[in-house]
Design a protein around this motif. Structure first.
Motif, PDB file in Angstrom:
ATOM      1  N   PHE A 125     -62.074  -7.337  14.796  1.00  0.00           N
ATOM      2  CA  PHE A 125     -63.144  -8.241  15.195  1.00  0.00           C
ATOM      3  C   PHE A 125     -62.902  -8.727  16.616  1.00  0.00           C
ATOM      4  O   PHE A 125     -61.763  -8.960  17.024  1.00  0.00           O
ATOM      5  CB  PHE A 125     -63.210  -9.450  14.262  1.00  0.00           C
ATOM      6  CG  PHE A 125     -63.640  -9.120  12.867  1.00  0.00           C
ATOM      7  CD1 PHE A 125     -64.983  -9.107  12.519  1.00  0.00           C
ATOM      8  CD2 PHE A 125     -62.700  -8.820  11.895  1.00  0.00           C
ATOM      9  CE1 PHE A 125     -65.385  -8.801  11.226  1.00  0.00           C
ATOM     10  CE2 PHE A 125     -63.086  -8.519  10.598  1.00  0.00           C
ATOM     11  CZ  PHE A 125     -64.433  -8.507  10.267  1.00  0.00           C
ATOM     12  N   VAL A 126     -63.992  -8.895  17.344  1.00  0.00           N
ATOM     13  CA  VAL A 126     -63.953  -9.511  18.667  1.00  0.00           C
ATOM     14  C   VAL A 126     -64.874 -10.720  18.622  1.00  0.00           C
ATOM     15  O   VAL A 126     -66.036 -10.606  18.217  1.00  0.00           O
ATOM     16  CB  VAL A 126     -64.420  -8.535  19.767  1.00  0.00           C
ATOM     17  CG1 VAL A 126     -64.452  -9.233  21.119  1.00  0.00           C
ATOM     18  CG2 VAL A 126     -63.519  -7.312  19.811  1.00  0.00           C
ATOM     19  N   THR A 127     -64.367 -11.874  19.010  1.00  0.00           N
ATOM     20  CA  THR A 127     -65.150 -13.100  19.023  1.00  0.00           C
ATOM     21  C   THR A 127     -65.512 -13.457  20.454  1.00  0.00           C
ATOM     22  O   THR A 127     -64.632 -13.549  21.316  1.00  0.00           O
ATOM     23  CB  THR A 127     -64.359 -14.258  18.388  1.00  0.00           C
ATOM     24  OG1 THR A 127     -64.056 -13.926  17.031  1.00  0.00           O
ATOM     25  CG2 THR A 127     -65.172 -15.550  18.415  1.00  0.00           C
ATOM     26  N   LEU A 128     -66.799 -13.644  20.697  1.00  0.00           N
ATOM     27  CA  LEU A 128     -67.307 -13.986  22.023  1.00  0.00           C
ATOM     28  C   LEU A 128     -67.855 -15.409  21.945  1.00  0.00           C
ATOM     29  O   LEU A 128     -69.008 -15.626  21.576  1.00  0.00           O
ATOM     30  CB  LEU A 128     -68.392 -13.000  22.446  1.00  0.00           C
ATOM     31  CG  LEU A 128     -68.027 -11.513  22.309  1.00  0.00           C
ATOM     32  CD1 LEU A 128     -69.208 -10.634  22.689  1.00  0.00           C
ATOM     33  CD2 LEU A 128     -66.798 -11.179  23.141  1.00  0.00           C
ATOM     34  N   ALA A 129     -66.997 -16.378  22.263  1.00  0.00           N
ATOM     35  CA  ALA A 129     -67.352 -17.784  22.095  1.00  0.00           C
ATOM     36  C   ALA A 129     -67.606 -18.499  23.413  1.00  0.00           C
ATOM     37  O   ALA A 129     -68.195 -19.581  23.419  1.00  0.00           O
ATOM     38  CB  ALA A 129     -66.248 -18.511  21.330  1.00  0.00           C
ATOM     39  N   SER A 130     -67.171 -17.923  24.518  1.00  0.00           N
ATOM     40  CA  SER A 130     -67.325 -18.573  25.818  1.00  0.00           C
ATOM     41  C   SER A 130     -68.052 -17.637  26.776  1.00  0.00           C
ATOM     42  O   SER A 130     -68.140 -16.426  26.549  1.00  0.00           O
ATOM     43  CB  SER A 130     -65.957 -18.932  26.399  1.00  0.00           C
ATOM     44  OG  SER A 130     -65.233 -17.752  26.726  1.00  0.00           O
ATOM     45  N   ASP A 131     -68.554 -18.206  27.866  1.00  0.00           N
ATOM     46  CA  ASP A 131     -69.215 -17.379  28.870  1.00  0.00           C
ATOM     47  C   ASP A 131     -68.259 -16.333  29.430  1.00  0.00           C
ATOM     48  O   ASP A 131     -68.649 -15.186  29.670  1.00  0.00           O
ATOM     49  CB  ASP A 131     -69.748 -18.258  30.007  1.00  0.00           C
ATOM     50  CG  ASP A 131     -70.962 -19.075  29.596  1.00  0.00           C
ATOM     51  OD1 ASP A 131     -71.592 -18.731  28.577  1.00  0.00           O
ATOM     52  OD2 ASP A 131     -71.278 -20.059  30.290  1.00  0.00           O
ATOM     53  N   ALA A 132     -67.007 -16.716  29.632  1.00  0.00           N
ATOM     54  CA  ALA A 132     -66.029 -15.775  30.178  1.00  0.00           C
ATOM     55  C   ALA A 132     -65.805 -14.608  29.227  1.00  0.00           C
ATOM     56  O   ALA A 132     -65.729 -13.443  29.655  1.00  0.00           O
ATOM     57  CB  ALA A 132     -64.712 -16.496  30.459  1.00  0.00           C
ATOM     58  N   GLU A 133     -65.707 -14.898  27.928  1.00  0.00           N
ATOM     59  CA  GLU A 133     -65.505 -13.831  26.943  1.00  0.00           C
ATOM     60  C   GLU A 133     -66.726 -12.918  26.865  1.00  0.00           C
ATOM     61  O   GLU A 133     -66.592 -11.692  26.766  1.00  0.00           O
ATOM     62  CB  GLU A 133     -65.207 -14.440  25.575  1.00  0.00           C
ATOM     63  CG  GLU A 133     -63.836 -15.083  25.486  1.00  0.00           C
ATOM     64  CD  GLU A 133     -63.644 -15.900  24.230  1.00  0.00           C
ATOM     65  OE1 GLU A 133     -62.480 -16.137  23.859  1.00  0.00           O
ATOM     66  OE2 GLU A 133     -64.653 -16.322  23.613  1.00  0.00           O
ATOM     67  N   ARG A 134     -67.912 -13.521  26.901  1.00  0.00           N
ATOM     68  CA  ARG A 134     -69.128 -12.705  26.848  1.00  0.00           C
ATOM     69  C   ARG A 134     -69.245 -11.814  28.080  1.00  0.00           C
ATOM     70  O   ARG A 134     -69.567 -10.619  27.977  1.00  0.00           O
ATOM     71  CB  ARG A 134     -70.353 -13.615  26.701  1.00  0.00           C
ATOM     72  CG  ARG A 134     -70.499 -14.217  25.308  1.00  0.00           C
ATOM     73  CD  ARG A 134     -71.783 -14.997  25.164  1.00  0.00           C
ATOM     74  NE  ARG A 134     -71.725 -16.286  25.827  1.00  0.00           N
ATOM     75  CZ  ARG A 134     -71.357 -17.426  25.224  1.00  0.00           C
ATOM     76  NH1 ARG A 134     -71.014 -17.426  23.956  1.00  0.00           N
ATOM     77  NH2 ARG A 134     -71.344 -18.566  25.893  1.00  0.00           N
ATOM     78  N   MET A 135     -68.990 -12.371  29.248  1.00  0.00           N
ATOM     79  CA  MET A 135     -69.100 -11.595  30.484  1.00  0.00           C
ATOM     80  C   MET A 135     -68.083 -10.465  30.515  1.00  0.00           C
ATOM     81  O   MET A 135     -68.389  -9.338  30.929  1.00  0.00           O
ATOM     82  CB  MET A 135     -68.922 -12.517  31.691  1.00  0.00           C
ATOM     83  CG  MET A 135     -70.084 -13.479  31.904  1.00  0.00           C
ATOM     84  SD  MET A 135     -69.794 -14.638  33.267  1.00  0.00           S
ATOM     85  CE  MET A 135     -69.698 -13.489  34.645  1.00  0.00           C
ATOM     86  N   ALA A 136     -66.858 -10.740  30.068  1.00  0.00           N
ATOM     87  CA  ALA A 136     -65.818  -9.712  30.071  1.00  0.00           C
ATOM     88  C   ALA A 136     -66.167  -8.586  29.109  1.00  0.00           C
ATOM     89  O   ALA A 136     -65.972  -7.398  29.425  1.00  0.00           O
ATOM     90  CB  ALA A 136     -64.473 -10.334  29.703  1.00  0.00           C
ATOM     91  N   PHE A 137     -66.693  -8.942  27.934  1.00  0.00           N
ATOM     92  CA  PHE A 137     -67.046  -7.908  26.960  1.00  0.00           C
ATOM     93  C   PHE A 137     -68.199  -7.057  27.463  1.00  0.00           C
ATOM     94  O   PHE A 137     -68.182  -5.827  27.344  1.00  0.00           O
ATOM     95  CB  PHE A 137     -67.410  -8.556  25.626  1.00  0.00           C
ATOM     96  CG  PHE A 137     -67.576  -7.564  24.503  1.00  0.00           C
ATOM     97  CD1 PHE A 137     -66.486  -7.130  23.781  1.00  0.00           C
ATOM     98  CD2 PHE A 137     -68.829  -7.067  24.178  1.00  0.00           C
ATOM     99  CE1 PHE A 137     -66.633  -6.214  22.746  1.00  0.00           C
ATOM    100  CE2 PHE A 137     -68.991  -6.153  23.154  1.00  0.00           C
ATOM    101  CZ  PHE A 137     -67.887  -5.724  22.436  1.00  0.00           C
ATOM    102  N   LEU A 138     -69.202  -7.704  28.043  1.00  0.00           N
ATOM    103  CA  LEU A 138     -70.336  -6.955  28.582  1.00  0.00           C
ATOM    104  C   LEU A 138     -69.892  -6.024  29.700  1.00  0.00           C
ATOM    105  O   LEU A 138     -70.337  -4.881  29.790  1.00  0.00           O
ATOM    106  CB  LEU A 138     -71.407  -7.913  29.091  1.00  0.00           C
ATOM    107  CG  LEU A 138     -72.179  -8.698  28.033  1.00  0.00           C
ATOM    108  CD1 LEU A 138     -73.097  -9.715  28.685  1.00  0.00           C
ATOM    109  CD2 LEU A 138     -72.979  -7.763  27.137  1.00  0.00           C
ATOM    110  N   ALA A 139     -69.005  -6.505  30.550  1.00  0.00           N
ATOM    111  CA  ALA A 139     -68.546  -5.694  31.674  1.00  0.00           C
ATOM    112  C   ALA A 139     -67.759  -4.478  31.208  1.00  0.00           C
ATOM    113  O   ALA A 139     -67.839  -3.402  31.804  1.00  0.00           O
ATOM    114  CB  ALA A 139     -67.687  -6.539  32.613  1.00  0.00           C
TER     115      ALA A 139
END
Length: 216
Positions: A194-208
Motif C-alpha cells: 500500500f502507498v498512502t498519499l496524505a500530504s501534498d508532498a506525497e501526492r506530488m512525488a507519487f504523481l511525478a
C-alpha cells in the motif's frame, strides 16, 4: 451511528438520475486490529460543500479490470470502511469494482451507491441505489465510462485505488484525486503493498514518479 448521520441525503444533482448516496447499518467487527485507516481525520478536512448533508463525504473505491479477486490485505483495509459505516461510491465495471461489490454485499453493507454510464449498471451485486452519469461520448468507450469516474472523484473525500500498475483508468483516478488534494490509498498489486498519499508532498512525488497524463 448518531442521529445526524442518519439524516436524509440531498437529491441528485441536475443532469443525473438515480437515488442519492445511500447510508445504513453495516456488519460490525470486520476490520480487526491493524485494519483501520485514518480516513475520518482526512475527511474532516475535506471541502464542506459535498453531496451529503452529513459531514462525511464518501470514499471512492476503484480498481483495475485485471484484478478479479481481492487480496486478503485489501479485504482487511475494506474492513475499516465497514466498521466505521462510511459511505462508499463505486463504479459498475467488471474486475476490481465487481470484486469489491461482492465483498461489501457479502458483509451486508448498505451505505453504497453505484455509479454507471448506461441506463442499467453492468454490476450491482448488492442491489444498491444507482446514479447514472451521462456522457457525451459513444457507449462503451473510455470517455463514456470516465464521466462517472470524474463525478465520483469530485464527490469523494478519500480515494482507495486497487491498481495493477498498468490500467490507464486507475491511473487517471489516482491523478484526479491527487489534483483535488484528496487523501488517497493505493494498493499496488505487482508489489503487494500500500502507498498512502496524505500530504501534498506525497501526492506530488507519487504523481511525478508513477502517473503520466493519459488525456482523460
Amino acid at each position: 451511528m448518531t442521529g445526524s448521520r442518519r439524516q436524509d441525503m440531498r437529491a441528485p444533482s441536475e443532469g443525473t438520475t438515480g437515488s442519492a448516496i445511500a447510508k445504513g447499518p453495516a456488519r460490525r467487527g470486520v476490520g480487526g486490529a491493524g485494519g483501520e485507516l485514518p480516513w475520518e481525520l482526512a475527511m474532516t478536512a475535506s471541502d464542506s460543500a459535498t453531496y451529503h448533508r452529513v459531514s462525511t463525504p464518501p470514499i471512492f473505491i476503484s480498481g483495475s479490470l485485471s484484478i478479479r479477486q481481492l487480496p486478503a490485505s485489501v479485504m482487511k483495509r475494506l474492513g475499516a470502511v465497514i466498521d466505521k459505516e462510511l459511505p462508499v461510491v463505486i463504479g459498475d465495471a467488471p474486475g476490481a469494482d465487481a470484486a469489491v461489490q461482492r465483498f461489501l454485499a457479502d458483509c451486508g453493507v448498505r451505505h453504497v451507491t453505484i455509479f454507471c454510464g448506461g441506463s442499467v449498471p453492468r454490476h450491482n451485486i448488492g442491489i444498491w441505489p444507482v446514479r447514472q452519469i451521462r456522457a457525451d461520448a459513444p457507449a462503451g468507450t473510455r470517455a463514456f465510462h470516465s464521466a462517472k469516474d470524474r463525478e465520483m472523484c469530485r464527490l469523494a473525500g478519500v480515494g482507495f485505488v486497487i491498481w495493477d500498475g498498468a490500467s490507464q483508468g486507475s491511473r487517471a483516478n489516482i491523478r484526479r484525486l491527487c489534483e483535488r488534494g484528496r487523501y488517497v490509498v493505493v494498493y499496488l498489486r505487482p508489489e503487494d503493498r500500500f502507498v498512502t498519499l496524505a500530504s501534498d508532498a506525497e501526492r506530488m512525488a507519487f504523481l511525478a514518479s508513477s502517473i503520466h497524463s493519459d488525456g482523460v
